[in-house]
Motif scaffolding. Structure first.
Motif, PDB file in Angstrom:
ATOM      1  N   LEU A 177      -1.859   4.202  10.276  1.00  0.00           N
ATOM      2  CA  LEU A 177      -2.600   4.612   9.485  1.00  0.00           C
ATOM      3  C   LEU A 177      -2.075   4.762   8.149  1.00  0.00           C
ATOM      4  CD1 LEU A 177      -5.976   6.142  10.559  1.00  0.00           C
ATOM      5  CD2 LEU A 177      -5.680   3.213  10.678  1.00  0.00           C
ATOM      6  N   GLY A 178      -0.861   5.939   7.660  1.00  0.00           N
ATOM      7  CA  GLY A 178       0.003   6.445   7.177  1.00  0.00           C
ATOM      8  C   GLY A 178       0.582   5.663   6.715  1.00  0.00           C
ATOM      9  N   GLY A 197       0.502   2.463   6.994  1.00  0.00           N
ATOM     10  CA  GLY A 197      -0.136   1.134   6.224  1.00  0.00           C
ATOM     11  C   GLY A 197      -0.466   1.206   4.983  1.00  0.00           C
ATOM     12  N   TRP A 198      -0.830   2.298   4.556  1.00  0.00           N
ATOM     13  CA  TRP A 198      -1.562   3.136   3.193  1.00  0.00           C
ATOM     14  C   TRP A 198       0.369   3.319   2.546  1.00  0.00           C
ATOM     15  CZ3 TRP A 198      -0.448   8.448   1.250  1.00  0.00           C
ATOM     16  CH2 TRP A 198      -0.846   8.462   0.638  1.00  0.00           C
ATOM     17  N   PHE A 199       1.152   3.228   2.534  1.00  0.00           N
ATOM     18  CA  PHE A 199       2.176   3.628   2.300  1.00  0.00           C
ATOM     19  C   PHE A 199       2.768   1.714   1.712  1.00  0.00           C
ATOM     20  CE2 PHE A 199       7.190   5.326   2.254  1.00  0.00           C
ATOM     21  CZ  PHE A 199       7.081   4.678   0.305  1.00  0.00           C
ATOM     22  N   SER A 202       1.132  -0.920   1.878  1.00  0.00           N
ATOM     23  CA  SER A 202       0.391  -1.577   0.668  1.00  0.00           C
ATOM     24  C   SER A 202       0.946  -0.915  -0.911  1.00  0.00           C
ATOM     25  CB  SER A 202      -1.230  -1.458   1.122  1.00  0.00           C
ATOM     26  OG  SER A 202      -1.565   0.522   0.748  1.00  0.00           O
ATOM     27  N   ARG A 203       0.539  -0.277  -0.546  1.00  0.00           N
ATOM     28  CA  ARG A 203       1.337   0.525  -1.891  1.00  0.00           C
ATOM     29  C   ARG A 203       3.017   0.241  -2.814  1.00  0.00           C
ATOM     30  NH1 ARG A 203      -0.386   1.875  -6.841  1.00  0.00           N
ATOM     31  NH2 ARG A 203      -1.920   3.404  -5.978  1.00  0.00           N
ATOM     32  N   GLN A 225       3.177   8.820  -3.792  1.00  0.00           N
ATOM     33  CA  GLN A 225       2.308   8.378  -2.889  1.00  0.00           C
ATOM     34  C   GLN A 225       3.364   8.706  -1.354  1.00  0.00           C
ATOM     35  OE1 GLN A 225      -0.696   5.646  -2.806  1.00  0.00           O
ATOM     36  NE2 GLN A 225      -0.310   4.855  -0.659  1.00  0.00           N
ATOM     37  N   TYR A 269       2.655  10.532   1.521  1.00  0.00           N
ATOM     38  CA  TYR A 269       2.944   9.389   3.042  1.00  0.00           C
ATOM     39  C   TYR A 269       3.997  10.497   3.854  1.00  0.00           C
ATOM     40  CZ  TYR A 269       5.586   7.081   6.782  1.00  0.00           C
ATOM     41  OH  TYR A 269       6.258   6.407   8.197  1.00  0.00           O
TER      42      TYR A 269
END
Length: 296
Positions: free
Chosen positions: A239-240, A242-244, A246-247, A269, A273
């Motif tokens: 999840l982390g 994917g979040w990083f 995406s940015r 970010q 992360y």
């Protein structure tokens, strides 16, 4: 007296040392899953802090000339003559010796030698050779910032294995996009100082494309550790990551479209992360549930 003390503290770059805490503690907990040796962790952090302070101080000694040319660094102690170059050099050497002594006494010789190698590499290779000569300075020079993973593992086990090497590589691949995001914001500073950071010599599209490559490498490498952890780290890393991603993908897309970009958001970010990933590892190690490898 207060100003002098604060100047010497500033030489160690206290905020940069936050990475030491983020990287070292989780690795030590993972090296001894289910156990928490507070005394060893404390002494390792003290030794690591002294070593990082030594490297950062000696870095400022070597970079005193360019620090005066950059707005971002012009207020550093040597650049503004709050501490003399000679005094800073002595201070840096003393911190390095103290770091070696603490780690050798409280942990073992391997961890102490790894810290000395880190100081030598950061100052001798990155600062004095790579930084002013190639845009790949932070790619290879960033290896110094990865060393707390090896130091922490060695302090617990007296040896090294594949797990700290994976974590070393996570920080190694993470460093370029993290640093280049900041360099995009301050590229005029670097240009004035004659430091060939990638954003200084390349287009924003090329820079963000490189950032995207290294971000993918970071996330993929973080997944390699999953077999040695439980579902907690698995969830955090996926999840982390994917979040990083995406940015950074958003930054790349905006750059290609010619839109105004905000690279500092990626810089911030990236910090979040890495903190989330390693905190997830720490929790996973302390809880000590069955690892993915045990469940298969």
């Amino acid at each position: 007296m207060r100003d002098t003390v604060l100047a010497y503290i500033a030489l160690t770059k206290p905020r940069v040392i936050e990475l030491l805490l983020v990287a070292t503690i989780p690795v030590m907990l993972q090296a001894d899953r289910g156990e928490v040796d507070l005394a060893l962790i404390a002494f390792t952090l003290i030794g690591g802090w002294l070593g990082a302070g030594s490297a950062n101080t000696l870095n400022m000694v070597a970079d005193a000339d360019i620090d005066q040319k950059m707005k971002r660094t012009a207020r550093r102690p040597i650049a503004r003559h709050a501490v003399s170059t000679r005094a800073a050099l002595i201070f840096g050497i003393v911190l390095g010796v103290a770091s070696f002594a603490v780690l050798w006494t409280a942990a073992n010789l391997l961890s102490a030698l790894l810290v000395l190698a880190t100081i030598a590499f950061y100052v001798g290779v990155y600062t004095m050779i790579l930084k002013r000569r190639t845009w790949q300075n932070v790619v290879w020079g960033g290896a110094a910032g990865c060393m707390p993973t090896l130091v922490g593992w060695a302090a617990v086990t007296g040896s090294l294995s594949w797990e700290p090497i994976v974590l070393f590589l996570v920080i190694f691949f993470w460093t370029p996009p993290h640093t280049w995001a900041l360099a995009m914001r301050y590229k005029e500073d670097y240009k004035a100082a004659g430091v060939p950071m990638l954003p200084v010599i390349a287009t924003e599209e090329r820079v963000t494309r490189q950032m995207l490559f290294y971000t993918w490498a970071t996330v993929i490498t973080s997944l390699v550790l999953i077999p040695a952890t439980s579902w907690i780290y698995l969830a955090v890393s996926v999840l982390g990551g994917g979040w990083f991603l995406s940015r950074v993908h958003k930054l790349y897309s905006e750059t290609r479209a010619g839109a105004e970009v905000a690279p500092l958001k990626v810089f911030l970010q990236s910090n979040e992360y890495l903190a989330i990933l390693f905190c997830g590892l720490a929790i996973d190690a302390v809880v000590n549930m069955k690892t993915i490898a045990d469940l298969i």
